[in-house]
Design an enzyme around this catalytic site. Sequence first.
Site, PDB file in Angstrom:
ATOM      1  N   ASP A 208      -8.508  10.062  42.441  1.00 51.75           N
ATOM      2  CA  ASP A 208      -9.070   9.021  43.295  1.00 51.75           C
ATOM      3  C   ASP A 208     -10.439   8.542  42.812  1.00 51.75           C
ATOM      4  OD1 ASP A 208      -9.522   7.161  45.213  1.00 51.75           O
ATOM      5  OD2 ASP A 208      -9.619   8.558  46.902  1.00 51.75           O
TER       6      ASP A 208
ATOM      7  N   ASP B  60     -17.196   9.782  44.367  1.00 51.25           N
ATOM      8  CA  ASP B  60     -16.760  10.371  45.631  1.00 51.25           C
ATOM      9  C   ASP B  60     -16.161  11.742  45.350  1.00 51.25           C
ATOM     10  OD1 ASP B  60     -16.346  10.414  48.404  1.00 51.25           O
ATOM     11  OD2 ASP B  60     -14.332   9.580  48.225  1.00 51.25           O
TER      12      ASP B  60
ATOM     13  N   ASN C 108     -10.876  15.612  46.385  1.00 49.83           N
ATOM     14  CA  ASN C 108     -10.510  14.829  45.212  1.00 49.83           C
ATOM     15  C   ASN C 108     -10.442  15.667  43.944  1.00 49.83           C
ATOM     16  OD1 ASN C 108     -10.114  12.350  46.468  1.00 49.83           O
ATOM     17  ND2 ASN C 108     -12.262  11.789  46.334  1.00 49.83           N
TER      18      ASN C 108
END
Length: 324
Positions: free
Chosen positions: A216, A199, A204
Site C-alpha cells: 500500500d 504510511d 502495511n
Amino acid sequence: MSHPFSALSPDLVMSAIESIGIWPSGEPFALNSYENRVLMFRDDTGARWVVKFYRPGRWSNEAIEEEHAFLTELTQAGVPVVAPWRDAHCRSLHTFGPFRFALFSQCSGQAPELDNPDHLFALGEVLGRLHEVAAQAPFQHRDTLRLAEGVSDAERRVLASPWLNDHQARAYQRVVNKIRQHLESVALSAECMIRAHGDCHLGNVLGRDGDFHLVDFDDCLMAPAIQDVWMLLPMEEPQQWRTQLSEIVEGYEETRPFPHEQMSLIEPLRAYRLTRHATWLVSRWEDPAFPRAFPWLAEAGYWDQHIRQLEQQLLQLETPLWLA
C-alpha cells in the site's frame, strides 16, 4: 449528492477486471479499505489478485503512474514490495467507466511481532533497502511533506465541519495554532527528503517467518526517511521503544546509515499525523463507508478526546519522549 463509489457495483467490478483480460472465478471479496476500494479475487487459473479502484479526483494519472513506476523500480532492485500488474502495452493504470484501477498479486501474511528481535532486524533491513533505492531520484508528481501547511489545512477543514460546538472549536483552534507555530520552526531541508512509503505502519507490513513485504504505497511522497520508521514503534513506552528501535537500526544499517539526525523530527511528524487524521475523516464523511466505520466522529466525546490528544502532543513537542 452521491459519493464517489456509488457506481462501483459488483457487476462493474467484474466487468472492469475482465476488460483487461483477467477472468475472476467468483465475485471479488471486499477488503478493509476506505480511501480507495480494494477487493481480492481468484482468477480462472487459481491465482490470487487484489484490485484497487482509486478514489476519483484524489490523484492525477501522473501521480498514480509515478507510484507504480516506483514500485516497479523497487521490485527490480530486489526490495520486497508488490508492483502492479502490467498489460501487453506495459500499462499498469487502467480505466473502466468512471473509475481508474490497478491489479496486484495478493501478498498474504501477518505484521511483524515487535517483541521479536529477528522481526525487527528484518524490518530494518527492508526499510534500509527501500530508502537506498528511494534516495536515488525524486518524485516529480507526488506530494512533498509540508508540516505547517498541512496543519493549517486541517484546521480550516475541521472548523468548517458541523461537529464541534463553540467551546470545542475555541479549544481546538487554540491548540492547533500552537502546534502550527512549533511546526513552522521545523526545518525540512531538501537534502533530507527522499521518496518515502509515507504510511508505514504495521498494517502495511506483511510476511511470514521474518520475510516481510511493504504494501500500500498509495500515500508515497517526498519526506524524511524517519517518516517510514516512527509509526512502527510504541512511542508511549520509552524504554521498550529504544530497545526495538536499536534492532531496526541494526537491520537498516546493513544497507545504509540510519538517519539519527532526523530523530528530532519524530514528535513534529506525530503532531502532523494526529492533526491530519481527524481532517481525513471529516473530509470523507459523505462516503457512506466512513459513517459506518467511524460513527464516533459525530459524537462530542470524540472531539473532547481529540483535543486532549493534541494538547498532550503539544507537550511532547516541547519535551520529546525519545529524549526522556
